[in-house]
Design an enzyme around this catalytic site. Structure first.
Site, PDB file in Angstrom:
ATOM      1  N   CYS A 195      -1.219   8.706   3.897  1.00 39.67           N
ATOM      2  CA  CYS A 195      -1.371   8.299   2.499  1.00 39.67           C
ATOM      3  C   CYS A 195      -2.789   8.563   2.015  1.00 39.67           C
ATOM      4  O   CYS A 195      -3.028   8.696   0.809  1.00 39.67           O
ATOM      5  CB  CYS A 195      -1.007   6.830   2.322  1.00 39.67           C
ATOM      6  SG  CYS A 195      -1.888   5.724   3.431  1.00 39.67           S
ATOM      7  N   GLU A 247       0.883  -1.167   0.000  1.00 36.72           N
ATOM      8  CA  GLU A 247       0.000   0.000   0.000  1.00 36.72           C
ATOM      9  C   GLU A 247       0.910   1.203   0.000  1.00 36.72           C
ATOM     10  O   GLU A 247       1.783   1.339   0.865  1.00 36.72           O
ATOM     11  CB  GLU A 247      -0.915  -0.027   1.228  1.00 36.72           C
ATOM     12  CG  GLU A 247      -2.043   1.000   1.178  1.00 36.72           C
ATOM     13  CD  GLU A 247      -1.773   2.199   2.049  1.00 36.72           C
ATOM     14  OE1 GLU A 247      -1.518   3.280   1.464  1.00 36.72           O
ATOM     15  OE2 GLU A 247      -1.797   2.066   3.276  1.00 36.72           O
TER      16      GLU A 247
END
Length: 597
Positions: A382, A348
């Protein structure tokens, strides 16, 4: 043949022993003891297995957040923990973690500094050599067989016990380490290092139970099929980022819970917080060797890992560019037939995430959500919002609401409970974002709505910044800054369909989080459908930094990662190699088919 079979319903165990000839067996079935010893003609064996379907792990739940309001007990406890930790700085962290690990004073240590006070050293960590990493891998592999053979509910108990240690005994120590070392305020540290870390431990146990429960439900007469959810045959390499203490805990707990062993390389700024998490797991009963915490130079550690034939998986969260490099390096090893397995790549990475405001939206609400999404923890998530699309008819009202709310927002050090947001993580991040601000301030295509300033004299502080433009092709909508910098595109109200295409096209190739603010259900439906691949997490009338473990799984695709969804069964399934078993009870009788006659 003599057969001894004992069922212990009170403790949920079945002990079955079969042997030819004379058997002397002594069974001690004391509920609560971890082992039953069976003595067979001079040999001693530990036998303990879980009865299928009789034991269920506890139902997972989300850890309630402490609020740290003025004069609250939790605020006093945290202030004391912060004061204590400051008095102990710099914290020294060994190159290789472990219950009895010590810092090697004969070797140089690498310092990290407080993001809010960069003249102050926070930690000093040792750096593992390539030989150290190789020994850690062998230590992990030596622990593998006993760990994977441990009954699931025993493995589960370790992580459930760790969750209690995280939220109880070590809560304020973890928060203090995360606040000082990573620059988070009390609220952000609480939802990360206490609540989310415990949530990962608890929910991963439930997800593992779901996986083990998946068995064939249809069998032909006289046949029986089963699934053996084996761990991977080699070891897992976990690489965790600086911005969430909980992420490191998840990257190692997900594969370890399924019976794997893990080499864990945390980001330097989390060396001390990661050591705390590792020590908590060991205190909770994790056997030495199962998770090997390794600090130091990333290329050195990665080289030793990638050179080993039993490298079976990468579990990574961090930069998209770094993940691409690690992906390519693994592919090269596969091409060279270096590995026994085809290593799993689980990642990720980055995001250039969006808020979309429709003309029907509640503008004041959209502004409040946007401030949280773009500027909490200085935009270093993020999932943070870094681009927003505003209808022309509502843009000025939105900007007015942003200015009004941001006037209440204080930028300051983590120990100041009144500070809403703090510094960026280090000098490299500060220089990257401040350089982007300088360029934006000089760009005639961009209008500064708020912010556009920074101050690195004491800590790495950057003001919450918002630029606006009508230029739908500006590169600011494709560049990831990973800081408190938000860009707004003002679009014509009649151009809603066109802006959907623009959002999907922009974003630097990333597809992590996005949303729409609207009270027009047709617009919501259109956005959900048109932006189906623009974000792995899509929110309606909600900020995009809003995923909660067990409620919303998290992860994106395109350049944002492999979309394995942290906080779900899907992530844990990447760390198993299922084996299918089939058993027949009837006799074939004839080799020929009926049609052969």
């Amino acid at each position: 043949m003599s057969v001894c079979t004992t069922h212990t319903t009170t403790s949920g165990l079945i002990m079955r022993l079969t042997s030819a000839g004379r058997i002397g067996a002594v069974l001690r079935n004391n509920a609560g003891r971890s082992n039953t010893k069976l003595h067979l003609t001079g040999a001693t064996y530990g036998v303990r297995s879980l009865t299928s379907g009789t034991y269920r792990v506890p139902k997972a739940f989300n850890e309630p957040n402490l609020h740290f309001e003025p004069n609250s007990p939790e605020r006093e406890h945290l202030a004391k923990a912060l004061k204590t930790l400051r008095s102990q700085l710099p914290k020294q962290v060994p190159a290789i973690g472990g219950r009895d690990a010590k810092v090697d004073s004969s070797k140089p240590l690498t310092p990290t500094h407080l993001p809010a006070e960069h003249a102050k050293t926070f930690s000093e960590y040792g750096s593992a050599s390539e030989a150290d990493v190789k020994r850690s891998i062998e230590t992990a592999l030596a622990a593998k067989q006993e760990w994977q053979d441990m009954p699931f509910h025993d493995r589960a108990s370790i992580f459930l016990r760790a969750a209690e240690l995280v939220t109880g005994k070590y809560r304020f120590e973890l928060l203090a380490a995360t606040m000082l070392g990573q620059g988070k305020n009390a609220w952000q540290a609480e939802i990360d290092a206490a609540a989310e870390l415990a949530d990962f431990f608890r929910y991963n146990v439930s997800f593992a139970q779901e996986i083990y429960d998946k068995q064939p439900t249809v069998n032909s007469p006289g046949h029986h099929g089963r699934t053996d959810w084996r761990p991977l045959e080699g070891f897992v390499y976990a690489v965790s980022p600086f911005n969430f203490t909980a992420i490191g805990g998840n990257l190692v707990s997900a594969p370890a819970l399924m019976g794997n062993v893990v080499i864990w390389k945390p980001a330097p700024m989390t060396a001390y917080a990661s050591q705390l998490v590792h020590n908590i797991l060991l205190e909770a009963g994790l056997p030495e060797g199962v998770i090997q915490l390794v600090n130091g130079d990333a290329p050195t550690i990665t080289k030793a890992v990638y050179d080993h034939p039993e490298f079976s998986a990468l579990s990574f969260i961090g930069s998209s560019d770094v993940f691409r490099e690690l992906y390519a390096k693994a592919a090269q090893g596969v091409g060279e037939k270096k590995y026994r397995d085809l290593p799993r790549m689980v990642g990720e990475t980055s995001g250039k995430n969006f808020h979309l405001v429709h003309p029907s939206a509640d503008i004041a609400e959209a502004a409040r959500h946007t401030i949280r999404a773009a500027y909490e923890y200085a935009g270093q998530k993020c999932s943070a919002c870094s681009r927003i699309y505003l209808p022309e008819s509502q843009a000025q009202l939105f900007f007015s609401e942003m200015k009004k709310e941001l006037a209440r927002v204080k930028v300051g050090p983590p120990e100041d409970f009144t500070a809403f947001t703090g510094p960026v993580i280090d000098r490299k991040a500060f220089e990257r974002v401040s350089k982007a601000i300088d360029a934006a301030n000089a760009d005639p295509r961009l209008e500064t709505i708020v912010g556009g300033t920074y101050d690195g004299s004491v800590g790495y502080y950057i003001s919450p910044t918002l630029y606006a433009t009508t230029d739908d092709a500006h590169p600011i909508f494709d560049t990831e800054f990973f800081g408190p910098l938000l860009a707004a595109h003002v679009y014509p109200d009649a151009g809603f369909d066109a802006v959907l295409a623009q959002i999907d096209r922009q974003g630097g190739g990333f597809a992590l989080t996005g949303n729409i603010f609207a009270n027009d259900q047709r617009a919501i439906r259109k956005a959900e459908n048109r932006l189906r691949y623009a974000a792995g997490n899509f929110y309606v009338n909600c900020k995009i930094t809003a995923a909660v473990i067990g409620q919303q799984t998290f992860g994106g695709s395109r350049a944002s990662g492999t979309c394995d969804k942290a906080g779900s069964v899907g992530l844990l399934q990447r760390f198993v190699a299922p084996r299918t078993l089939k058993e027949e009870y009837n006799k074939m009788g004839d080799v020929l088919y009926p049609s052969n006659y």
